[in-house]
Design a protein around this motif. Structure first.
Motif, PDB file in Angstrom:
ATOM      1  N   SER A  21       0.846  -1.185   0.000  1.00  0.00           N
ATOM      2  CA  SER A  21       0.000   0.000   0.000  1.00  0.00           C
ATOM      3  C   SER A  21       0.884   1.238   0.000  1.00  0.00           C
ATOM      4  O   SER A  21       1.987   1.218   0.551  1.00  0.00           O
ATOM      5  N   CYS A  22       0.379   2.299  -0.596  1.00  0.00           N
ATOM      6  CA  CYS A  22       1.078   3.584  -0.586  1.00  0.00           C
ATOM      7  C   CYS A  22       0.038   4.679  -0.452  1.00  0.00           C
ATOM      8  O   CYS A  22      -0.792   4.847  -1.340  1.00  0.00           O
ATOM      9  N   ALA A  23       0.105   5.392   0.655  1.00  0.00           N
ATOM     10  CA  ALA A  23      -0.841   6.463   0.913  1.00  0.00           C
ATOM     11  C   ALA A  23      -0.138   7.813   0.784  1.00  0.00           C
ATOM     12  O   ALA A  23       0.988   7.977   1.263  1.00  0.00           O
ATOM     13  N   ALA A  24      -0.809   8.748   0.145  1.00  0.00           N
ATOM     14  CA  ALA A  24      -0.283  10.102  -0.024  1.00  0.00           C
ATOM     15  C   ALA A  24      -0.944  11.031   0.977  1.00  0.00           C
ATOM     16  O   ALA A  24      -2.168  11.018   1.141  1.00  0.00           O
ATOM     17  N   PHE A  25      -0.109  11.822   1.653  1.00  0.00           N
ATOM     18  CA  PHE A  25      -0.598  12.761   2.657  1.00  0.00           C
ATOM     19  C   PHE A  25      -0.087  14.158   2.326  1.00  0.00           C
ATOM     20  O   PHE A  25       1.027  14.323   1.855  1.00  0.00           O
ATOM     21  N   GLY A  26      -0.910  15.153   2.617  1.00  0.00           N
ATOM     22  CA  GLY A  26      -0.465  16.519   2.435  1.00  0.00           C
ATOM     23  C   GLY A  26      -1.505  17.369   1.742  1.00  0.00           C
ATOM     24  O   GLY A  26      -2.674  16.995   1.646  1.00  0.00           O
ATOM     25  N   SER A  27      -1.063  18.499   1.234  1.00  0.00           N
ATOM     26  CA  SER A  27      -1.957  19.461   0.590  1.00  0.00           C
ATOM     27  C   SER A  27      -2.143  19.086  -0.879  1.00  0.00           C
ATOM     28  O   SER A  27      -1.569  19.697  -1.768  1.00  0.00           O
ATOM     29  N   ILE A  28      -2.975  18.097  -1.088  1.00  0.00           N
ATOM     30  CA  ILE A  28      -3.152  17.511  -2.412  1.00  0.00           C
ATOM     31  C   ILE A  28      -4.399  18.062  -3.075  1.00  0.00           C
ATOM     32  O   ILE A  28      -5.489  18.002  -2.505  1.00  0.00           O
ATOM     33  N   PHE A  29      -4.217  18.582  -4.275  1.00  0.00           N
ATOM     34  CA  PHE A  29      -5.369  19.022  -5.071  1.00  0.00           C
ATOM     35  C   PHE A  29      -5.879  17.860  -5.907  1.00  0.00           C
ATOM     36  O   PHE A  29      -7.068  17.615  -5.989  1.00  0.00           O
ATOM     37  N   ARG A  30      -4.931  17.139  -6.528  1.00  0.00           N
ATOM     38  CA  ARG A  30      -5.288  16.021  -7.389  1.00  0.00           C
ATOM     39  C   ARG A  30      -4.072  15.108  -7.541  1.00  0.00           C
ATOM     40  O   ARG A  30      -2.953  15.574  -7.568  1.00  0.00           O
ATOM     41  N   ILE A  31      -4.328  13.805  -7.631  1.00  0.00           N
ATOM     42  CA  ILE A  31      -3.258  12.853  -7.943  1.00  0.00           C
ATOM     43  C   ILE A  31      -3.536  12.267  -9.311  1.00  0.00           C
ATOM     44  O   ILE A  31      -4.632  11.746  -9.559  1.00  0.00           O
ATOM     45  N   ASP A  32      -2.582  12.352 -10.193  1.00  0.00           N
ATOM     46  CA  ASP A  32      -2.736  11.811 -11.540  1.00  0.00           C
ATOM     47  C   ASP A  32      -2.211  10.371 -11.552  1.00  0.00           C
ATOM     48  O   ASP A  32      -2.722   9.536 -10.825  1.00  0.00           O
ATOM     49  N   HIS A 103      -0.974  26.015  -4.401  1.00  0.00           N
ATOM     50  CA  HIS A 103      -0.079  26.833  -3.586  1.00  0.00           C
ATOM     51  C   HIS A 103      -0.113  28.267  -4.088  1.00  0.00           C
ATOM     52  O   HIS A 103       0.080  28.508  -5.280  1.00  0.00           O
ATOM     53  N   MET A 104      -0.392  29.189  -3.187  1.00  0.00           N
ATOM     54  CA  MET A 104      -0.451  30.605  -3.555  1.00  0.00           C
ATOM     55  C   MET A 104      -1.431  30.820  -4.703  1.00  0.00           C
ATOM     56  O   MET A 104      -1.148  31.552  -5.650  1.00  0.00           O
ATOM     57  N   ASP A 105      -2.577  30.166  -4.600  1.00  0.00           N
ATOM     58  CA  ASP A 105      -3.660  30.293  -5.581  1.00  0.00           C
ATOM     59  C   ASP A 105      -3.267  29.798  -6.961  1.00  0.00           C
ATOM     60  O   ASP A 105      -3.939  30.135  -7.945  1.00  0.00           O
ATOM     61  N   GLN A 106      -2.210  29.015  -7.047  1.00  0.00           N
ATOM     62  CA  GLN A 106      -1.810  28.430  -8.335  1.00  0.00           C
ATOM     63  C   GLN A 106      -1.649  26.930  -8.197  1.00  0.00           C
ATOM     64  O   GLN A 106      -1.254  26.429  -7.135  1.00  0.00           O
TER      65      GLN A 106
END
Length: 123
Positions: A21-32, A103-106
Motif C-alpha cells: 500500500s502507498c498512501a499520499a498525505f499533504g496538501s493535495i489538489f489532485r493525484i494523476d 499553492h499561492m492560488d496556483q
C-alpha cells in the motif's frame, strides 16, 4: 508538502503473496498517475506498474498476470497485489505519484517518491 508512505513489504516464500500500500498525505489538489517501481540489489530502478486517475493500467512483462495495481482515489492510496512471487521479485519497492498541489492560488504539478518497502522472496 506531500508525503508518500508505503507499507506491506516483508519476507515471503516462493509462490506466496503480498499486498503493498502507498498512501499520499499533504496538501493535495489532485493525484494523476500513480506507479510502483522496484530496485533489486545491483540493478537499476524499474517500473513495475502504473495506474492513471481514470483507472487504466500498465504492467511490466515480468509481472504481468501475477501483480495487480489498483487505487482508491478517496483515500489517495495505491495498492499492489503481488501473487505467485518469485525470488527475482526481491527488491525495494517504491511508490511514485504525479501530484497537483494548490499553492499561492496556483496549481503546481510535482512528482513524489516514497522511501520504499523491502520485499524478500525466499526460494
Amino acid at each position: 508538502q506531500v508525503h508518500l508512505v508505503e507499507s506491506g513489504g516483508g519476507l515471503v516464500q516462493t509462490g506466496g503473496s503480498l499486498r503493498l500500500s502507498c498512501a499520499a498525505f499533504g496538501s493535495i489538489f489532485r493525484i494523476d498517475t500513480m506507479c510502483w517501481y522496484r530496485q533489486a540489489p545491483g540493478k537499476q530502478r524499474e517500473l513495475v506498474a502504473d495506474i492513471a486517475s481514470g483507472g487504466s493500467t500498465n504492467y511490466s512483462d515480468s509481472v504481468k498476470g501475477r501483480f495487480t495495481i489498483s487505487r482508491d482515489n478517496a483515500k489517495n492510496t495505491v495498492y499492489l497485489q503481488m501473487n505467485s512471487l518469485k525470488p527475482e521479485d526481491t527488491a525495494v519497492y517504491y511508490c511514485y505519484s504525479e501530484v497537483t498541489i494548490l499553492h499561492m492560488d496556483q496549481l503546481h504539478g510535482l512528482d513524489y517518491w516514497g522511501k520504499g518497502t523491502l520485499v524478500t522472496v525466499s526460494s
